[in-house]
Design a protein around this motif. Structure first.
Motif, PDB file in Angstrom:
ATOM      1  N   ARG A 155       0.832  -1.205   0.000  1.00 22.99           N
ATOM      2  CA  ARG A 155       0.000   0.000   0.000  1.00 22.99           C
ATOM      3  C   ARG A 155       0.865   1.252   0.000  1.00 22.99           C
ATOM      4  O   ARG A 155       0.604   2.202  -0.736  1.00 22.99           O
ATOM      5  N   SER A 156       1.948   1.257   0.796  1.00 29.63           N
ATOM      6  CA  SER A 156       2.852   2.412   0.843  1.00 29.63           C
ATOM      7  C   SER A 156       3.501   2.633  -0.517  1.00 29.63           C
ATOM      8  O   SER A 156       3.626   3.767  -0.978  1.00 29.63           O
ATOM      9  N   PHE A 157       3.901   1.543  -1.155  1.00 30.31           N
ATOM     10  CA  PHE A 157       4.513   1.649  -2.477  1.00 30.31           C
ATOM     11  C   PHE A 157       3.521   2.236  -3.473  1.00 30.31           C
ATOM     12  O   PHE A 157       3.862   3.109  -4.258  1.00 30.31           O
ATOM     13  N   GLU A 158       2.275   1.737  -3.427  1.00 30.91           N
ATOM     14  CA  GLU A 158       1.261   2.243  -4.351  1.00 30.91           C
ATOM     15  C   GLU A 158       0.959   3.716  -4.092  1.00 30.91           C
ATOM     16  O   GLU A 158       0.792   4.497  -5.027  1.00 30.91           O
ATOM     17  N   ALA A 162       1.457   6.824  -6.604  1.00 29.01           N
ATOM     18  CA  ALA A 162       0.389   7.788  -6.875  1.00 29.01           C
ATOM     19  C   ALA A 162       0.870   9.211  -6.594  1.00 29.01           C
ATOM     20  O   ALA A 162       0.572  10.140  -7.350  1.00 29.01           O
ATOM     21  N   ASP A 163       1.638   9.391  -5.494  1.00 31.45           N
ATOM     22  CA  ASP A 163       2.197  10.706  -5.180  1.00 31.45           C
ATOM     23  C   ASP A 163       3.136  11.185  -6.277  1.00 31.45           C
ATOM     24  O   ASP A 163       3.131  12.360  -6.649  1.00 31.45           O
ATOM     25  N   LYS A 164       3.945  10.264  -6.803  1.00 28.36           N
ATOM     26  CA  LYS A 164       4.860  10.624  -7.890  1.00 28.36           C
ATOM     27  C   LYS A 164       4.078  11.063  -9.126  1.00 28.36           C
ATOM     28  O   LYS A 164       4.438  12.042  -9.773  1.00 28.36           O
ATOM     29  N   LYS A 165       3.005  10.336  -9.431  1.00 24.62           N
ATOM     30  CA  LYS A 165       2.182  10.704 -10.582  1.00 24.62           C
ATOM     31  C   LYS A 165       1.576  12.093 -10.388  1.00 24.62           C
ATOM     32  O   LYS A 165       1.553  12.908 -11.300  1.00 24.62           O
ATOM     33  N   MET A 166       1.063  12.334  -9.163  1.00 23.70           N
ATOM     34  CA  MET A 166       0.476  13.642  -8.870  1.00 23.70           C
ATOM     35  C   MET A 166       1.524  14.743  -8.962  1.00 23.70           C
ATOM     36  O   MET A 166       1.270  15.818  -9.509  1.00 23.70           O
ATOM     37  N   ASN A 168       4.315  14.669 -10.731  1.00 26.47           N
ATOM     38  CA  ASN A 168       4.642  14.842 -12.148  1.00 26.47           C
ATOM     39  C   ASN A 168       3.558  15.643 -12.861  1.00 26.47           C
ATOM     40  O   ASN A 168       3.863  16.527 -13.672  1.00 26.47           O
ATOM     41  N   LYS A 169       2.302  15.352 -12.546  1.00 27.36           N
ATOM     42  CA  LYS A 169       1.189  16.078 -13.159  1.00 27.36           C
ATOM     43  C   LYS A 169       1.246  17.550 -12.750  1.00 27.36           C
ATOM     44  O   LYS A 169       1.079  18.444 -13.577  1.00 27.36           O
ATOM     45  N   HIS A 170       1.518  17.790 -11.475  1.00 30.60           N
ATOM     46  CA  HIS A 170       1.621  19.154 -10.964  1.00 30.60           C
ATOM     47  C   HIS A 170       2.765  19.900 -11.653  1.00 30.60           C
ATOM     48  O   HIS A 170       2.624  21.056 -12.040  1.00 30.60           O
ATOM     49  N   GLU A 171       3.916  19.217 -11.804  1.00 28.38           N
ATOM     50  CA  GLU A 171       5.070  19.824 -12.474  1.00 28.38           C
ATOM     51  C   GLU A 171       4.743  20.152 -13.927  1.00 28.38           C
ATOM     52  O   GLU A 171       5.111  21.216 -14.425  1.00 28.38           O
ATOM     53  N   ARG A 172       4.037  19.242 -14.614  1.00 26.69           N
ATOM     54  CA  ARG A 172       3.669  19.497 -16.012  1.00 26.69           C
ATOM     55  C   ARG A 172       2.719  20.690 -16.111  1.00 26.69           C
ATOM     56  O   ARG A 172       2.859  21.524 -16.998  1.00 26.69           O
ATOM     57  N   LEU A 173       1.747  20.776 -15.196  1.00 23.89           N
ATOM     58  CA  LEU A 173       0.821  21.913 -15.197  1.00 23.89           C
ATOM     59  C   LEU A 173       1.571  23.213 -14.943  1.00 23.89           C
ATOM     60  O   LEU A 173       1.298  24.238 -15.571  1.00 23.89           O
ATOM     61  N   LYS A 174       2.516  23.158 -14.032  1.00 29.18           N
ATOM     62  CA  LYS A 174       3.333  24.339 -13.716  1.00 29.18           C
ATOM     63  C   LYS A 174       4.139  24.771 -14.946  1.00 29.18           C
ATOM     64  O   LYS A 174       4.194  25.953 -15.277  1.00 29.18           O
ATOM     65  N   GLU A 175       4.740  23.793 -15.617  1.00 26.86           N
ATOM     66  CA  GLU A 175       5.508  24.090 -16.834  1.00 26.86           C
ATOM     67  C   GLU A 175       4.606  24.655 -17.918  1.00 26.86           C
ATOM     68  O   GLU A 175       4.995  25.599 -18.631  1.00 26.86           O
TER      69      GLU A 175
END
Length: 195
Positions: A155-158, A162-166, A168-175
């Motif tokens: 569960r921690s790994f998942e 999910a945090d990494k995906k979020m 990355n998504k946040h970084e892409r939106l920022k860019e």
């Protein structure tokens, strides 16, 4: 586990990715969370080489796939007379402890994942069954704790994924926002220079 519900186990041929019942993306419910091996304690000293090889291969495969392994050592009462007389001595017995250590060294399973068990027959008194119930409860509690820890790791790994995906998504939106601001800034400069 990547098999569908109705897949027949074939010990000769392993399932292949192009088989009908193979699942490319198994869910958590489809995966193996723990492998339990059961062995008589008196068989540790005289394992057939072919059996030992096969068992080692299974243990290695489960280890390589990060599947936790548990070994149940049965008939521990035949190793120690004190245990045969009183089941309460099972976890106090030096002889049983040596067998657990032997199994750990032989198969590479941590001692904490090896559980000695006493088999019951006729003539044993009610008190011993009560003690057995206590020991069984302790083993089940340990197994549950172990499985819970493994599930928590997954569960921690998942959650981490999910945090990494979020992130990355946040970084892409920022860019994207920065690019849009730059484009607007360039458009603003062009429009001023045209005047």
């Amino acid at each position: 586990m990547r098999l569908s519900k109705f897949q027949q186990f074939n010990p000769v041929n392993a399932i292949k990715e192009n088989d009908t019942y193979y699942r490319q993306n198994p869910t958590m419910a489809d995966k193996i969370h723990c492998a339990v091996f059961v062995m008589r304690v008196d068989k540790l000293d005289n394992l057939l080489p072919a059996y030992e090889k096969k068992l080692r291969q299974l243990l290695t495969d489960t280890l390589n796939k990060d599947v936790p392994r548990i070994l149940l050592l049965t008939r521990c009462d035949i190793v120690c007379e004190d245990v045969a007389k009183n089941v309460g001595n099972l976890y106090k017995s030096v002889k049983v402890k040596k067998k657990v250590e032997q199994a750990s060294a032989l198969f590479g399973i941590p001692i904490s994942n090896i559980h000695p068990i006493v088999n019951y027959g006729e003539g044993q008194i009610e008190k011993e069954y009560t003690e057995c119930d206590r020991q069984m409860f302790r083993r089940e509690k340990d197994k549950h704790r172990f499985e819970t820890q493994e599930a928590e790791k997954i569960r921690s790994f998942e959650l981490m994924q999910a945090d990494k995906k979020m992130l990355n998504k946040h970084e892409r939106l920022k860019e994207d926002r920065v690019l849009k601001k730059k484009e607007l800034g360039l458009l603003k400069i062009k429009s001023e220079s045209e005047i």
